[in-house]
Design an enzyme around this catalytic site. Structure first.
Site, mmCIF file in Angstrom:
data_model
loop_
_atom_site.group_PDB
_atom_site.id
_atom_site.type_symbol
_atom_site.label_atom_id
_atom_site.label_comp_id
_atom_site.label_asym_id
_atom_site.label_seq_id
_atom_site.Cartn_x
_atom_site.Cartn_y
_atom_site.Cartn_z
ATOM 1 N N ASP A 66 0.853 -1.188 0.000
ATOM 2 C CA ASP A 66 0.000 0.000 0.000
ATOM 3 C C ASP A 66 0.887 1.235 0.000
ATOM 4 O O ASP A 66 2.097 1.141 0.213
ATOM 5 C CB ASP A 66 -0.991 0.009 1.168
ATOM 6 C CG ASP A 66 -0.320 -0.030 2.538
ATOM 7 O OD1 ASP A 66 0.879 0.281 2.642
ATOM 8 O OD2 ASP A 66 -0.991 -0.359 3.529
ATOM 9 N N ASP A 130 -9.265 -2.272 14.291
ATOM 10 C CA ASP A 130 -10.555 -2.282 13.612
ATOM 11 C C ASP A 130 -10.679 -3.421 12.608
ATOM 12 O O ASP A 130 -11.696 -3.555 11.925
ATOM 13 C CB ASP A 130 -10.807 -0.952 12.902
ATOM 14 C CG ASP A 130 -9.755 -0.651 11.832
ATOM 15 O OD1 ASP A 130 -8.783 -1.427 11.707
ATOM 16 O OD2 ASP A 130 -9.894 0.368 11.120
ATOM 17 N N HIS A 132 -8.515 -3.925 10.000
ATOM 18 C CA HIS A 132 -7.986 -3.648 8.659
ATOM 19 C C HIS A 132 -6.636 -4.327 8.450
ATOM 20 O O HIS A 132 -5.918 -4.609 9.399
ATOM 21 C CB HIS A 132 -7.874 -2.138 8.420
ATOM 22 C CG HIS A 132 -6.653 -1.493 8.977
ATOM 23 N ND1 HIS A 132 -6.629 -0.851 10.197
ATOM 24 C CD2 HIS A 132 -5.381 -1.385 8.482
ATOM 25 C CE1 HIS A 132 -5.421 -0.375 10.423
ATOM 26 N NE2 HIS A 132 -4.643 -0.681 9.399
#
Length: 239
Positions: A66, A130, A132
């Site tokens: 990413d 969370d 991710h």
């Protein structure tokens, strides 16, 4: 999914390093993707002296999964590559030709490029509280997505997320990032995910005992045929 519970952060880092080194050894080209962030710092501290200037690792090629640009500084590395370069690529003296950068200029060709390179053999991943992984935050990408662009209006808190990633400097906050999607990651031959500390206890419990749902993106990875989750006792405290 194989789950390894270690005594503490140091042991978690050691075990993860052993997995990574195992993936790097081989006679032919090895394609590896590694994560930035705080959790893998211990891994890279152990890894650097083991790989620096070692000719028998010259067949290893590295990919970031990413990237977040610094607004107004698009001619330099983004957040992910800046961190990876500081923690590992620079100290380990990795050759530039062995580093295959994903960024905002080439993300649409990422999956095809990796396919042409023979596919990714291994990825070292972190996981957010969370749920991710990579840039696949809840309510951003879908399970079927390949490498994608995620814009700031994807979720209500995305502006704050992007601001945090660039160190809280508003002038450098971009309005998007790029990430390998869930489908891209699921195509990698071997997955290793690491988690440390009490703040990760809830998500570790969901990964081990929960159900697969796009609301918790990392749950998809538990269906991969070759995934290992390495956690310390604090992260495993709710199991």
């Amino acid at each position: 999914m194989k789950v390894i519970i270690t005594e503490d952060y140091n042991e978690m880092s050691t075990v993860a390093t052993q997995y990574l080194l195992g993936a790097m050894h081989g006679q032919y080209r090895r394609n590896i993707s590694i994560t930035a962030g705080s959790t893998p710092k211990g891994v890279y501290e152990l890894l650097v002296p083991l790989v620096k200037n070692k000719e028998y690792f010259e067949q290893v090629h590295y990919y970031n999964f990413d990237e977040i640009p610094f607004k107004g500084e698009e001619d330099r590395y983004g957040v992910t590559m800046t961190n990876l370069d500081a923690m590992f690529f620079g100290p380990a003296a990795i050759k530039k030709e062995n580093i295959h950068v994903l960024d905002w200029t080439n993300y649409e060709m990422q999956d095809q490029r990796i396919k042409e390179d023979g596919g990714l053999d291994f990825v070292l991943l972190g996981v957010g509280a969370d749920g991710h992984f990579c840039g696949n935050l809840p309510n951003t990408t879908k399970f079927g997505d390949l490498t994608s662009r995620v814009d700031e209006d994807a979720t209500p808190d995305m502006v704050d997320v992007l601001l945090n990633e660039v160190g809280g400097v508003e002038e450098k906050r971009p309005d998007f990032y790029v990430t390998m999607g869930p489908k891209s990651i699921m195509q990698i031959k071997q997955l290793v995910m690491i988690a440390s500390g009490e703040s990760k206890a809830e998500i570790v419990k969901k990964l081990v005992e929960g159900t697969v749902t796009e609301e918790v993106p990392a749950t998809l990875l538990t269906t991969h045929p070759n995934i290992t989750l390495i956690v310390d006792k604090e992260a495993a405290s709710l199991l």
